[in-house]
Design a protein around this motif. Structure first.
Motif, PDB file in Angstrom:
ATOM      1  N   MET A   1       0.850  -1.194   0.000  1.00  0.00           N
ATOM      2  CA  MET A   1       0.000   0.000   0.000  1.00  0.00           C
ATOM      3  C   MET A   1       0.881   1.237   0.000  1.00  0.00           C
ATOM      4  SD  MET A   1      -2.892   1.187   2.759  1.00  0.00           S
ATOM      5  CE  MET A   1      -1.688   1.258   4.088  1.00  0.00           C
ATOM      6  N   LYS A   2       0.605   2.155  -0.896  1.00  0.00           N
ATOM      7  CA  LYS A   2       1.387   3.386  -0.968  1.00  0.00           C
ATOM      8  C   LYS A   2       0.693   4.498  -0.196  1.00  0.00           C
ATOM      9  CE  LYS A   2       3.920   2.798  -5.334  1.00  0.00           C
ATOM     10  NZ  LYS A   2       5.255   2.985  -4.715  1.00  0.00           N
ATOM     11  N   ILE A   3       1.470   5.253   0.558  1.00  0.00           N
ATOM     12  CA  ILE A   3       0.964   6.389   1.311  1.00  0.00           C
ATOM     13  C   ILE A   3       1.747   7.620   0.918  1.00  0.00           C
ATOM     14  CG2 ILE A   3       0.649   7.382   3.606  1.00  0.00           C
ATOM     15  CD1 ILE A   3       0.296   4.625   4.702  1.00  0.00           C
ATOM     16  N   LYS A   4       1.042   8.693   0.587  1.00  0.00           N
ATOM     17  CA  LYS A   4       1.694   9.937   0.202  1.00  0.00           C
ATOM     18  C   LYS A   4       1.959  10.764   1.444  1.00  0.00           C
ATOM     19  CE  LYS A   4       3.228  13.145  -2.612  1.00  0.00           C
ATOM     20  NZ  LYS A   4       4.451  12.966  -3.382  1.00  0.00           N
ATOM     21  N   VAL A   5       3.220  11.068   1.707  1.00  0.00           N
ATOM     22  CA  VAL A   5       3.614  11.867   2.862  1.00  0.00           C
ATOM     23  C   VAL A   5       3.957  13.271   2.386  1.00  0.00           C
ATOM     24  CG1 VAL A   5       5.277  12.107   4.736  1.00  0.00           C
ATOM     25  CG2 VAL A   5       4.536   9.839   4.002  1.00  0.00           C
ATOM     26  N   PRO A   6       3.469  14.312   3.081  1.00  0.00           N
ATOM     27  CA  PRO A   6       3.792  15.681   2.682  1.00  0.00           C
ATOM     28  C   PRO A   6       5.292  15.892   2.558  1.00  0.00           C
ATOM     29  CG  PRO A   6       2.125  15.678   4.405  1.00  0.00           C
ATOM     30  CD  PRO A   6       2.611  14.271   4.274  1.00  0.00           C
ATOM     31  N   LEU A  16       8.200  -2.897   2.230  1.00  0.00           N
ATOM     32  CA  LEU A  16       9.609  -2.635   2.475  1.00  0.00           C
ATOM     33  C   LEU A  16       9.999  -2.954   3.909  1.00  0.00           C
ATOM     34  CD1 LEU A  16       9.731   0.843   0.681  1.00  0.00           C
ATOM     35  CD2 LEU A  16      10.497  -1.341  -0.258  1.00  0.00           C
ATOM     36  N   ARG A  17      11.304  -3.122   4.134  1.00  0.00           N
ATOM     37  CA  ARG A  17      11.849  -3.325   5.476  1.00  0.00           C
ATOM     38  C   ARG A  17      12.339  -1.980   5.991  1.00  0.00           C
ATOM     39  NH1 ARG A  17      14.041  -8.210   7.176  1.00  0.00           N
ATOM     40  NH2 ARG A  17      16.103  -7.253   7.486  1.00  0.00           N
ATOM     41  N   TRP A  18      11.748  -1.540   7.107  1.00  0.00           N
ATOM     42  CA  TRP A  18      12.036  -0.214   7.627  1.00  0.00           C
ATOM     43  C   TRP A  18      12.983  -0.271   8.823  1.00  0.00           C
ATOM     44  CZ3 TRP A  18      10.635   4.257   5.341  1.00  0.00           C
ATOM     45  CH2 TRP A  18       9.668   4.166   4.330  1.00  0.00           C
ATOM     46  N   ASP A  41      13.627   5.091   0.044  1.00  0.00           N
ATOM     47  CA  ASP A  41      12.354   5.540   0.612  1.00  0.00           C
ATOM     48  C   ASP A  41      12.665   6.003   2.029  1.00  0.00           C
ATOM     49  OD1 ASP A  41       9.959   4.814  -1.235  1.00  0.00           O
ATOM     50  OD2 ASP A  41      11.300   3.078  -1.337  1.00  0.00           O
ATOM     51  N   VAL A  42      12.377   7.268   2.311  1.00  0.00           N
ATOM     52  CA  VAL A  42      12.732   7.855   3.599  1.00  0.00           C
ATOM     53  C   VAL A  42      11.502   8.540   4.180  1.00  0.00           C
ATOM     54  CG1 VAL A  42      14.460   9.234   4.809  1.00  0.00           C
ATOM     55  CG2 VAL A  42      14.923   8.439   2.487  1.00  0.00           C
ATOM     56  N   TYR A  43      11.365   8.432   5.489  1.00  0.00           N
ATOM     57  CA  TYR A  43      10.255   9.111   6.152  1.00  0.00           C
ATOM     58  C   TYR A  43      10.787   9.857   7.365  1.00  0.00           C
ATOM     59  CZ  TYR A  43       5.953   9.804   8.853  1.00  0.00           C
ATOM     60  OH  TYR A  43       4.931  10.351   9.583  1.00  0.00           O
ATOM     61  N   PRO A  65      11.612  17.966  13.318  1.00  0.00           N
ATOM     62  CA  PRO A  65      11.458  16.509  13.384  1.00  0.00           C
ATOM     63  C   PRO A  65      10.729  16.080  14.652  1.00  0.00           C
ATOM     64  CG  PRO A  65      13.656  17.062  12.617  1.00  0.00           C
ATOM     65  CD  PRO A  65      13.014  18.358  13.044  1.00  0.00           C
ATOM     66  N   LEU A  66       9.824  15.147  14.507  1.00  0.00           N
ATOM     67  CA  LEU A  66       9.063  14.646  15.644  1.00  0.00           C
ATOM     68  C   LEU A  66       9.957  13.858  16.596  1.00  0.00           C
ATOM     69  CD1 LEU A  66       6.242  14.120  16.959  1.00  0.00           C
ATOM     70  CD2 LEU A  66       6.133  12.039  15.562  1.00  0.00           C
ATOM     71  N   LEU A  67      10.902  13.113  16.044  1.00  0.00           N
ATOM     72  CA  LEU A  67      11.815  12.282  16.838  1.00  0.00           C
ATOM     73  C   LEU A  67      13.234  12.800  16.627  1.00  0.00           C
ATOM     74  CD1 LEU A  67      10.292   8.840  15.773  1.00  0.00           C
ATOM     75  CD2 LEU A  67       9.817  10.102  17.885  1.00  0.00           C
ATOM     76  N   PRO A  68      13.632  13.816  17.369  1.00  0.00           N
ATOM     77  CA  PRO A  68      14.969  14.406  17.150  1.00  0.00           C
ATOM     78  C   PRO A  68      16.060  13.343  17.177  1.00  0.00           C
ATOM     79  CG  PRO A  68      13.711  15.715  18.719  1.00  0.00           C
ATOM     80  CD  PRO A  68      12.924  14.459  18.494  1.00  0.00           C
ATOM     81  N   GLY A  69      16.900  13.384  16.131  1.00  0.00           N
ATOM     82  CA  GLY A  69      18.009  12.438  16.065  1.00  0.00           C
ATOM     83  C   GLY A  69      17.721  11.161  15.315  1.00  0.00           C
ATOM     84  N   TYR A  70      16.485  11.022  14.774  1.00  0.00           N
ATOM     85  CA  TYR A  70      16.142   9.799  14.050  1.00  0.00           C
ATOM     86  C   TYR A  70      15.289  10.093  12.822  1.00  0.00           C
ATOM     87  CZ  TYR A  70      17.680   7.172  18.157  1.00  0.00           C
ATOM     88  OH  TYR A  70      18.422   6.658  19.180  1.00  0.00           O
ATOM     89  N   LEU A  71      15.429   9.251  11.816  1.00  0.00           N
ATOM     90  CA  LEU A  71      14.486   9.206  10.703  1.00  0.00           C
ATOM     91  C   LEU A  71      14.361   7.748  10.278  1.00  0.00           C
ATOM     92  CD1 LEU A  71      16.552   8.767   8.154  1.00  0.00           C
ATOM     93  CD2 LEU A  71      16.636  11.246   8.117  1.00  0.00           C
ATOM     94  N   PHE A  72      13.365   7.465   9.463  1.00  0.00           N
ATOM     95  CA  PHE A  72      13.113   6.092   9.037  1.00  0.00           C
ATOM     96  C   PHE A  72      13.551   5.898   7.588  1.00  0.00           C
ATOM     97  CE2 PHE A  72       9.847   6.912  12.316  1.00  0.00           C
ATOM     98  CZ  PHE A  72      10.207   5.936  13.228  1.00  0.00           C
ATOM     99  N   VAL A  73      14.225   4.779   7.348  1.00  0.00           N
ATOM    100  CA  VAL A  73      14.728   4.470   6.008  1.00  0.00           C
ATOM    101  C   VAL A  73      14.340   3.046   5.647  1.00  0.00           C
ATOM    102  CG1 VAL A  73      16.776   4.225   4.562  1.00  0.00           C
ATOM    103  CG2 VAL A  73      16.700   6.018   6.292  1.00  0.00           C
TER     104      VAL A  73
END
Length: 207
Positions: A1-6, A16-18, A41-43, A65-73
């Motif tokens: 399922m694809k989700i469009k993120v702003p 995908l494996r996140w 793919d990055v969130y 950033p909501l989670l300072p110091g982290y992002l999802f890849v």
């Protein structure tokens, strides 16, 4: 399922494996951009808030950033090797994937999807506009707490220790109450912080 993120590409979340990737302070946005340009793919979930400029006397909307110091890849990128993190580690500002003692920790797709959904529903939006849309304003919170008929104890001022019965919220967001003075219920207006909840009654002990 694809989700469009702003501000982001469409994410095939469940396919995908996140992983959570640690980044150095203040580097989340440039790391996000570089990884995205490299085909990952990055969130990067964000929270929004208002910032008042005292010099200009204007309110503006900001985000961070909501989670300072982290992002999802999502790793690997299409065509990449599953166990090769050298490309991600080579990005300036990246510390590395969040790992156990054995290997990088996979973040369940359901967790990523839940965070994305919450962001779309403005759960992390603390701007005045978003609060109004949710009905989550200072006045609405006051109205919820100081419902007509509910009793409070006055904590300071000339009526300290008196019981006050909430009546309504004034236009300047103070609390209009009824206080018994000399045997008569008299209207008195208090600041919200002057009123405390009644102490809970303890359970009576059996004789």
């Amino acid at each position: 399922m694809k989700i469009k993120v702003p501000g982001c590409m469409s994410l095939a979340v469940n396919d995908l494996r996140w992983f959570a990737v640690r980044v150095r302070g203040g580097m989340a946005d440039p790391v996000f951009a570089e990884l995205q340009d490299a085909g990952y793919d990055v969130y990067l979930p964000r929270r929004r808030y208002d910032r008042y400029n005292r010099r200009m006397r204007v309110m503006s909307e900001r985000s961070e950033p909501l989670l300072p110091g982290y992002l999802f890849v999502a790793h690997p990128r299409r065509g990449g090797q599953p166990d090769d993190w050298s490309e991600v580690r080579g990005v300036n500002g990246v510390v590395g994937p969040l790992s156990s003692t054995v290997a990088p920790l996979v973040i369940p797709a359901a967790v990523i999807e839940a965070i994305i959904t919450a962001e779309f529903e403005s759960a992390y939006d603390e701007t005045a506009a978003a609060k109004r849309a949710r009905g989550d304003t200072d006045r609405s919170r006051l109205e919820q707490r100081f419902k007509p008929g509910r009793q409070f104890v006055v904590s300071d001022g000339p009526f300290a220790s008196f019981l006050a019965e909430a009546d309504s919220i004034t236009h300047d967001e103070r609390v209009k109450t009824l206080v018994e003075i000399f045997g008569r219920m008299t209207p008195v207006v208090f600041e919200p912080e002057q009123l405390e909840d009644l102490p809970k009654k303890g359970k009576s002990k059996a004789a």
